[in-house]
Design a protein around this motif. Structure first.
Motif, PDB file in Angstrom:
ATOM      1  N   HIS A   1       0.836  -1.199   0.000  1.00 41.33           N
ATOM      2  CA  HIS A   1       0.000   0.000   0.000  1.00 41.33           C
ATOM      3  C   HIS A   1       0.873   1.252   0.000  1.00 41.33           C
ATOM      4  CE1 HIS A   1      -3.611  -2.233   1.312  1.00 41.33           C
ATOM      5  NE2 HIS A   1      -2.789  -2.919   2.096  1.00 41.33           N
ATOM      6  N   VAL A   2       0.331   2.355  -0.510  1.00 39.66           N
ATOM      7  CA  VAL A   2       0.920   3.667  -0.250  1.00 39.66           C
ATOM      8  C   VAL A   2       0.686   3.923   1.228  1.00 39.66           C
ATOM      9  CG1 VAL A   2       0.676   6.147  -0.665  1.00 39.66           C
ATOM     10  CG2 VAL A   2       0.550   4.553  -2.578  1.00 39.66           C
ATOM     11  N   ILE A   3       1.647   4.510   1.910  1.00 40.52           N
ATOM     12  CA  ILE A   3       1.526   4.703   3.352  1.00 40.52           C
ATOM     13  C   ILE A   3       0.216   5.418   3.676  1.00 40.52           C
ATOM     14  CG2 ILE A   3       2.782   6.899   3.453  1.00 40.52           C
ATOM     15  CD1 ILE A   3       4.039   5.774   6.076  1.00 40.52           C
ATOM     16  N   GLY A   4      -0.499   4.883   4.656  1.00 42.59           N
ATOM     17  CA  GLY A   4      -1.761   5.463   5.083  1.00 42.59           C
ATOM     18  C   GLY A   4      -2.990   4.796   4.515  1.00 42.59           C
ATOM     19  N   CYS A   5      -2.862   4.048   3.432  1.00 49.22           N
ATOM     20  CA  CYS A   5      -4.035   3.389   2.846  1.00 49.22           C
ATOM     21  C   CYS A   5      -4.605   2.359   3.807  1.00 49.22           C
ATOM     22  CB  CYS A   5      -3.671   2.739   1.515  1.00 49.22           C
ATOM     23  SG  CYS A   5      -5.004   1.768   0.760  1.00 49.22           S
ATOM     24  N   GLN A   6      -3.755   1.562   4.411  1.00 48.67           N
ATOM     25  CA  GLN A   6      -4.169   0.530   5.360  1.00 48.67           C
ATOM     26  C   GLN A   6      -3.772   1.012   6.748  1.00 48.67           C
ATOM     27  OE1 GLN A   6      -5.846  -2.129   4.532  1.00 48.67           O
ATOM     28  NE2 GLN A   6      -5.927  -3.046   6.536  1.00 48.67           N
ATOM     29  N   PRO A   7      -4.714   1.188   7.672  1.00 50.38           N
ATOM     30  CA  PRO A   7      -4.372   1.712   8.995  1.00 50.38           C
ATOM     31  C   PRO A   7      -3.303   0.888   9.698  1.00 50.38           C
ATOM     32  CG  PRO A   7      -6.746   1.514   8.741  1.00 50.38           C
ATOM     33  CD  PRO A   7      -6.123   0.859   7.549  1.00 50.38           C
ATOM     34  N   GLY A   8      -2.372   1.586  10.343  1.00 45.00           N
ATOM     35  CA  GLY A   8      -1.416   0.937  11.225  1.00 45.00           C
ATOM     36  C   GLY A   8      -0.215   0.285  10.584  1.00 45.00           C
ATOM     37  N   GLY A   9       0.015   0.478   9.296  1.00 44.55           N
ATOM     38  CA  GLY A   9       1.154  -0.152   8.644  1.00 44.55           C
ATOM     39  C   GLY A   9       2.476   0.463   9.059  1.00 44.55           C
ATOM     40  N   ILE A  10       3.538  -0.353   9.009  1.00 42.00           N
ATOM     41  CA  ILE A  10       4.883   0.136   9.311  1.00 42.00           C
ATOM     42  C   ILE A  10       5.498   0.640   8.008  1.00 42.00           C
ATOM     43  CG2 ILE A  10       7.189  -0.520  10.098  1.00 42.00           C
ATOM     44  CD1 ILE A  10       5.797  -2.635  11.840  1.00 42.00           C
ATOM     45  N   PRO A  11       6.002   1.882   7.991  1.00 42.29           N
ATOM     46  CA  PRO A  11       6.543   2.439   6.749  1.00 42.29           C
ATOM     47  C   PRO A  11       7.757   1.666   6.231  1.00 42.29           C
ATOM     48  CG  PRO A  11       6.241   4.141   8.409  1.00 42.29           C
ATOM     49  CD  PRO A  11       6.039   2.832   9.093  1.00 42.29           C
ATOM     50  N   LEU A  12       7.818   1.535   4.916  1.00 41.49           N
ATOM     51  CA  LEU A  12       8.952   0.918   4.228  1.00 41.49           C
ATOM     52  C   LEU A  12       9.529   1.918   3.244  1.00 41.49           C
ATOM     53  CD1 LEU A  12       7.369  -2.528   3.253  1.00 41.49           C
ATOM     54  CD2 LEU A  12       8.777  -2.020   5.243  1.00 41.49           C
TER      55      LEU A  12
ATOM     56  N   LEU B   1       7.960  -6.869  -3.004  1.00 40.38           N
ATOM     57  CA  LEU B   1       7.237  -7.192  -4.241  1.00 40.38           C
ATOM     58  C   LEU B   1       7.849  -8.371  -4.996  1.00 40.38           C
ATOM     59  CD1 LEU B   1       6.246  -3.695  -5.617  1.00 40.38           C
ATOM     60  CD2 LEU B   1       4.702  -5.578  -5.035  1.00 40.38           C
ATOM     61  N   LYS B   2       9.090  -8.704  -4.688  1.00 38.98           N
ATOM     62  CA  LYS B   2       9.742  -9.851  -5.338  1.00 38.98           C
ATOM     63  C   LYS B   2       9.275 -11.182  -4.757  1.00 38.98           C
ATOM     64  CE  LYS B   2      13.909  -7.221  -6.385  1.00 38.98           C
ATOM     65  NZ  LYS B   2      15.320  -7.011  -6.029  1.00 38.98           N
ATOM     66  N   GLN B   3       8.597 -11.128  -3.618  1.00 37.85           N
ATOM     67  CA  GLN B   3       8.154 -12.350  -2.955  1.00 37.85           C
ATOM     68  C   GLN B   3       6.960 -12.961  -3.696  1.00 37.85           C
ATOM     69  OE1 GLN B   3      10.036 -13.543  -0.445  1.00 37.85           O
ATOM     70  NE2 GLN B   3      11.264 -11.732  -0.923  1.00 37.85           N
ATOM     71  N   PRO B   4       6.803 -14.276  -3.626  1.00 36.66           N
ATOM     72  CA  PRO B   4       5.640 -14.909  -4.271  1.00 36.66           C
ATOM     73  C   PRO B   4       4.327 -14.348  -3.727  1.00 36.66           C
ATOM     74  CG  PRO B   4       7.202 -16.561  -3.491  1.00 36.66           C
ATOM     75  CD  PRO B   4       7.662 -15.242  -2.952  1.00 36.66           C
ATOM     76  N   ARG B   5       3.346 -14.194  -4.585  1.00 36.56           N
ATOM     77  CA  ARG B   5       2.011 -13.710  -4.250  1.00 36.56           C
ATOM     78  C   ARG B   5       2.020 -12.320  -3.632  1.00 36.56           C
ATOM     79  NH1 ARG B   5       2.184 -18.841  -2.797  1.00 36.56           N
ATOM     80  NH2 ARG B   5       2.068 -18.496  -0.570  1.00 36.56           N
ATOM     81  N   ALA B   6       2.924 -11.450  -4.081  1.00 33.53           N
ATOM     82  CA  ALA B   6       2.953 -10.059  -3.631  1.00 33.53           C
ATOM     83  C   ALA B   6       2.393  -9.184  -4.747  1.00 33.53           C
ATOM     84  CB  ALA B   6       4.377  -9.635  -3.288  1.00 33.53           C
ATOM     85  N   VAL B   7       1.460  -8.302  -4.392  1.00 32.48           N
ATOM     86  CA  VAL B   7       0.828  -7.405  -5.361  1.00 32.48           C
ATOM     87  C   VAL B   7       0.656  -6.028  -4.738  1.00 32.48           C
ATOM     88  CG1 VAL B   7      -0.409  -9.250  -6.587  1.00 32.48           C
ATOM     89  CG2 VAL B   7      -1.499  -8.099  -4.661  1.00 32.48           C
ATOM     90  N   THR B   8       0.400  -5.042  -5.593  1.00 32.82           N
ATOM     91  CA  THR B   8       0.138  -3.687  -5.110  1.00 32.82           C
ATOM     92  C   THR B   8      -1.362  -3.476  -4.946  1.00 32.82           C
ATOM     93  OG1 THR B   8       0.149  -2.851  -7.365  1.00 32.82           O
ATOM     94  CG2 THR B   8       2.212  -2.679  -6.136  1.00 32.82           C
ATOM     95  N   CYS B   9      -1.728  -2.611  -4.023  1.00 34.85           N
ATOM     96  CA  CYS B   9      -3.121  -2.291  -3.730  1.00 34.85           C
ATOM     97  C   CYS B   9      -3.720  -1.473  -4.880  1.00 34.85           C
ATOM     98  CB  CYS B   9      -3.196  -1.495  -2.429  1.00 34.85           C
ATOM     99  SG  CYS B   9      -4.846  -0.905  -2.006  1.00 34.85           S
ATOM    100  N   ARG B  10      -4.915  -1.847  -5.294  1.00 37.41           N
ATOM    101  CA  ARG B  10      -5.611  -1.112  -6.357  1.00 37.41           C
ATOM    102  C   ARG B  10      -6.296   0.135  -5.831  1.00 37.41           C
ATOM    103  NH1 ARG B  10      -8.362  -6.361  -9.040  1.00 37.41           N
ATOM    104  NH2 ARG B  10      -6.481  -7.229  -9.957  1.00 37.41           N
TER     105      ARG B  10
END
Length: 154
Positions: A116-127, A136-145
């Motif tokens: 997610h872009v920071i803030g889209c999902q409450p409580g995420g740790i920033p990367l 994103l290189k990990q299996p079954r990793a996708v970006t939020c629509r």
């Protein structure tokens, strides 16, 4: 649940963190990105004196910042209305930042990683960018629509 004397439907469940650190279960009704960052409209159950002088539950709705809202494990936020402003991706410390959400394995659905872009999902740790690209290189990793995280990546 009542809001100003009328029945309302429940939103997605979250934890609202009060200034004193107290954590309350709340309902998430919508989220919006502003120039100051993400905000979440939540409803918290309070008690008031109703008809006949009896205590009755009522819901108080308020906008809270990203640091004051955390998701509950297994919560479904796919139906929460999201309003994105025309500003570019959210920024943390002057740089673009993202968060990772781990979706658990369920019968018939393998686990996945959602960026997610920071803030889209409450409580995420920033990367930072490198951590995000590694995730994103990990299996079954996708970006939020919903937050269009893919468009914020180089």
């Amino acid at each position: 649940m009542k809001e100003r004397g009328r029945i309302v439907g429940a939103g997605a469940r979250v934890i609202a963190v009060m200034p004193d650190g107290q954590e309350l279960r709340a309902s998430l009704y919508e989220r919006r990105r502003t120039s100051a960052g993400w905000e979440y409209r939540v409803g918290v159950t309070v008690w008031w004196t109703g008809s006949g002088g009896r205590p009755e539950p009522a819901e108080h709705r308020v906008w809270l910042g990203a640091g004051q809202v955390r998701p509950l494990e297994g919560g479904d936020y796919s139906r929460v209305p999201t309003r994105l402003s025309s500003m570019p991706a959210a920024f943390a410390g002057g740089r673009q930042a993202w968060t990772v959400q781990q979706l658990p394995h369920r019968p018939g659905h393998p686990g996945a990683t959602l960026i997610h872009v920071i803030g889209c999902q409450p409580g995420g740790i920033p990367l930072d960018l490198d951590q995000t690209l590694d995730a994103l290189k990990q299996p079954r990793a996708v970006t939020c629509r919903e937050c269009n995280a893919a468009s914020s990546l180089p």
